[in-house]
Scaffold this active site. Structure first.
Site, PDB file in Angstrom:
ATOM      1  N   ASN A  57      24.473  15.497 -42.249  1.00 14.56           N
ATOM      2  CA  ASN A  57      23.106  15.996 -42.319  1.00 14.56           C
ATOM      3  C   ASN A  57      23.181  17.474 -42.665  1.00 14.56           C
ATOM      4  OD1 ASN A  57      23.606  17.408 -39.867  1.00 14.56           O
ATOM      5  ND2 ASN A  57      22.786  15.746 -38.637  1.00 14.56           N
ATOM      6  N   ASN A  79      24.071   8.637 -31.032  1.00 20.75           N
ATOM      7  CA  ASN A  79      24.842   9.404 -32.001  1.00 20.75           C
ATOM      8  C   ASN A  79      24.388  10.863 -32.029  1.00 20.75           C
ATOM      9  OD1 ASN A  79      22.947  10.011 -34.471  1.00 20.75           O
ATOM     10  ND2 ASN A  79      22.465   7.939 -33.796  1.00 20.75           N
ATOM     11  N   TYR A  95      21.119  10.384 -45.700  1.00 24.75           N
ATOM     12  CA  TYR A  95      22.110  11.422 -45.433  1.00 24.75           C
ATOM     13  C   TYR A  95      22.731  11.901 -46.745  1.00 24.75           C
ATOM     14  CZ  TYR A  95      21.913  10.366 -40.442  1.00 24.75           C
ATOM     15  OH  TYR A  95      21.499  10.206 -39.141  1.00 24.75           O
ATOM     16  N   LYS A 142      13.104   7.669 -43.477  1.00 25.58           N
ATOM     17  CA  LYS A 142      13.346   9.093 -43.262  1.00 25.58           C
ATOM     18  C   LYS A 142      14.599   9.522 -44.002  1.00 25.58           C
ATOM     19  CE  LYS A 142      14.895  10.915 -39.287  1.00 25.58           C
ATOM     20  NZ  LYS A 142      14.890  11.234 -37.838  1.00 25.58           N
ATOM     21  N   LYS A 171      17.253  13.149 -44.993  1.00 28.79           N
ATOM     22  CA  LYS A 171      17.688  14.472 -44.583  1.00 28.79           C
ATOM     23  C   LYS A 171      17.317  15.519 -45.628  1.00 28.79           C
ATOM     24  CE  LYS A 171      19.527  12.847 -40.882  1.00 28.79           C
ATOM     25  NZ  LYS A 171      18.914  13.124 -39.559  1.00 28.79           N
ATOM     26  N   ASP A 223      13.842  15.372 -42.351  1.00 34.12           N
ATOM     27  CA  ASP A 223      14.505  15.887 -41.151  1.00 34.12           C
ATOM     28  C   ASP A 223      15.515  16.959 -41.548  1.00 34.12           C
ATOM     29  OD1 ASP A 223      15.808  16.312 -38.769  1.00 34.12           O
ATOM     30  OD2 ASP A 223      16.564  14.275 -38.552  1.00 34.12           O
ATOM     31  N   GLU A 264      10.550  17.240 -39.682  1.00 31.05           N
ATOM     32  CA  GLU A 264      11.258  17.161 -38.408  1.00 31.05           C
ATOM     33  C   GLU A 264      12.260  18.289 -38.207  1.00 31.05           C
ATOM     34  OE1 GLU A 264      14.393  14.023 -36.322  1.00 31.05           O
ATOM     35  OE2 GLU A 264      12.784  13.250 -37.589  1.00 31.05           O
ATOM     36  N   GLU A 298      14.639  15.777 -30.057  1.00 26.50           N
ATOM     37  CA  GLU A 298      15.809  14.933 -29.822  1.00 26.50           C
ATOM     38  C   GLU A 298      16.978  15.706 -29.224  1.00 26.50           C
ATOM     39  OE1 GLU A 298      18.633  14.416 -33.539  1.00 26.50           O
ATOM     40  OE2 GLU A 298      16.575  13.965 -34.123  1.00 26.50           O
ATOM     41  N   ASP A 344      15.215  11.919 -26.414  1.00 28.45           N
ATOM     42  CA  ASP A 344      16.079  10.735 -26.383  1.00 28.45           C
ATOM     43  C   ASP A 344      16.592  10.540 -24.958  1.00 28.45           C
ATOM     44  OD1 ASP A 344      18.122   8.868 -26.551  1.00 28.45           O
ATOM     45  OD2 ASP A 344      18.959   9.678 -28.411  1.00 28.45           O
ATOM     46  N   HIS A 348      14.520   9.406 -30.480  1.00 29.01           N
ATOM     47  CA  HIS A 348      15.720   9.390 -31.312  1.00 29.01           C
ATOM     48  C   HIS A 348      16.701   8.366 -30.734  1.00 29.01           C
ATOM     49  CE1 HIS A 348      19.931  10.920 -31.595  1.00 29.01           C
ATOM     50  NE2 HIS A 348      19.622  11.181 -32.852  1.00 29.01           N
ATOM     51  N   GLU A 403      13.176   5.136 -33.272  1.00 28.23           N
ATOM     52  CA  GLU A 403      14.010   5.307 -34.460  1.00 28.23           C
ATOM     53  C   GLU A 403      14.904   4.092 -34.649  1.00 28.23           C
ATOM     54  OE1 GLU A 403      16.407   9.002 -36.456  1.00 28.23           O
ATOM     55  OE2 GLU A 403      16.598   8.740 -34.292  1.00 28.23           O
ATOM     56  N   SER A 404      15.366   3.890 -35.875  1.00 29.91           N
ATOM     57  CA  SER A 404      16.289   2.800 -36.189  1.00 29.91           C
ATOM     58  C   SER A 404      17.294   3.288 -37.215  1.00 29.91           C
ATOM     59  CB  SER A 404      15.530   1.588 -36.732  1.00 29.91           C
ATOM     60  OG  SER A 404      16.422   0.560 -37.124  1.00 29.91           O
TER      61      SER A 404
END
Length: 415
Positions: free
Chosen positions: A43, A77, A182, A208, A210, A239, A265, A291, A318, A348, A367-368
């Site tokens: 990211n 993560n 990403y 979403k 990055k 994000d 974000e 998050e 989170d 998150h 989130e997924s």
């Protein structure tokens, strides 16, 4: 599984089964294992190729179907494994606790009492990685409690942990979005567009990506490329993972207002509430953050001082990284008391634990990570994404065992 010192006087582990003694259920062993996440992507701030996760198992002397009842937990993560904290401080305190002191009013092991035992002799403040380690333990404790009660976790949380202002029954399905986009070595815009189309094909309606890992002009081309492949009824969030100082955050904000984004974000450092407040004054669209806040106190300060707007902005605390569901229930009450509705929360993490919390507390969604951070990301097998929503399994506990790729990792913790 070998006999554990934690089993002395509480039952003994023999050939993966536990000989049950009279009295309440007891924790006889706690195991932690550090597992790598091998993901060659970045990211705006970090590369994930050396990221690790702690997986923890709470083993009891209760036997069902010939096997001990075990609660499992792991961290989301983005934060590394917490084996040192768990093994040196947290696990020994739980194993040393008086067994009767961990039994709640319902007659079973109580996650909140386990949480309190683990926090013995810990000073206020200094959250950070301690919040992550406690989140791992707390996930396992709630998984265990729901298994002992014989109900799915979202139902148990709704019964035992919800604020009375939350609807009395858990949501049957939860809105989810696909977090991806990403930066990968050698992958360009065509690959980014193909990735986003793949999420739409899976049933997601919000995706979403990055930003902040490339110059502004390049990021804008990437955003426009994704928007070009999104059909009506689908939208995009971006994000920055806390990359920007105030000048950069505002420059992106001025450029991003031209696009119909679901949210912008984590532009700056997660604890720089002054920068966030300035951004909220400048950017009219929805902002999202939270998050990387590791405690109830930090979440409360965000609401008090971050300048966020309860009618549009998104909170992403989170629980798996911030002391667990036991702490998050306090956050939900704080939000109600502060004039927010917890339905502004989208945790998150992208896994089944936070999905259960979203269902139980009627959060906005979860989130997924489809196909990313495997085997920890993603939800139970056999529950497809339908029009941007997913249903939860009816199995007791979190439902981690309902994800086939996660099963071997859970078993390895006990090896």
């Amino acid at each position: 599984m070998n006999e554990s010192p934690g089993a002395v006087g509480a039952g003994r582990i023999v050939d993966t089964a536990v000989v049950r003694e009279a009295g309440p259920v007891r924790i006889v062993d706690i195991r932690e294992k550090t597992v790598p996440i091998q993901a060659d992507m970045s990211n705006a701030f970090i590369n994930f190729s050396k990221m690790t996760v702690s997986v923890l198992a709470l083993v009891t002397d209760e036997v069902r179907d010939g096997e001990p009842v075990i609660g499992y937990g792991f961290n989301s993560n983005g934060r590394y494994a917490q084996g040192g904290l768990l093994r040196e401080r947290i696990i020994p305190r739980v194993l040393a606790a008086e067994p009767a002191g961990l039994i709640g009013a319902h007659g079973d092991l109580d996650p909140e009492l386990i949480w309190r035992a683990a926090m013995t002799d810990e000073k206020p403040g200094g959250h950070g990685d301690r919040g992550v380690a406690m989140g791992i333990l707390d996930m396992a404790a709630w998984d265990l409690a729901a298994k002992l009660a014989g109900v799915p976790l979202n139902r148990l949380l709704s019964e035992r942990a919800r604020d009375p202002r939350t609807p009395a029954t858990p949501a049957e399905r939860v809105w989810v979005y696909a977090a991806g986009g990403y930066y990968y070595p050698g992958r360009g815009i065509d690959a980014l567009q193909a990735e986003m189309r793949g999420y739409l094909d899976l049933g997601y309606r919000t995706v979403k990506m990055k930003i902040g890992g490339a110059p502004l002009a390049e990021d804008l081309r990437r955003i426009e490329a994704v928007l070009d492949v999104l059909p009506d009824g689908c939208d995009l969030a971006v994000d920055a993972n806390g990359r920007f100082d105030l000048e950069q955050a505002l420059a992106y904000a001025d450029a991003l207002r031209a696009y119909p984004l679901r949210w912008y974000e984590e532009a700056g450092d997660p604890l720089d509430f002054e920068e966030l407040r300035a951004l909220a004054e400048r950017y009219p669209g929805p902002l999202a953050t939270g998050e990387n806040l590791m405690s109830f106190q930090e979440a409360r300060n965000l609401v008090r001082y971050g300048g966020l707007r309860p009618d549009r902005d998104i909170l992403q605390m989170d629980p798996a990284l911030s002391y667990g569901a036991t702490e998050f229930r306090r956050t939900v009450t704080m939000l109600f008391d502060s004039g927010w509705n917890p339905d502004r929360c989208v945790p998150h993490g992208g896994h089944q634990f936070n999905l259960s919390l979203a269902s139980a507390f009627h959060l906005h969604g979860c989130e997924s990570y489809p196909g990313i951070f495997e085997p920890f990301g993603g939800f139970a097998d056999g529950y497809p994404i339908e029009d941007g929503h997913v249903r939860l399994p009816d199995a007791p506990g979190i439902g981690l065992e309902q994800k086939a790729s996660l099963g071997p990792v859970l078993r390895d913790v006990l090896a």
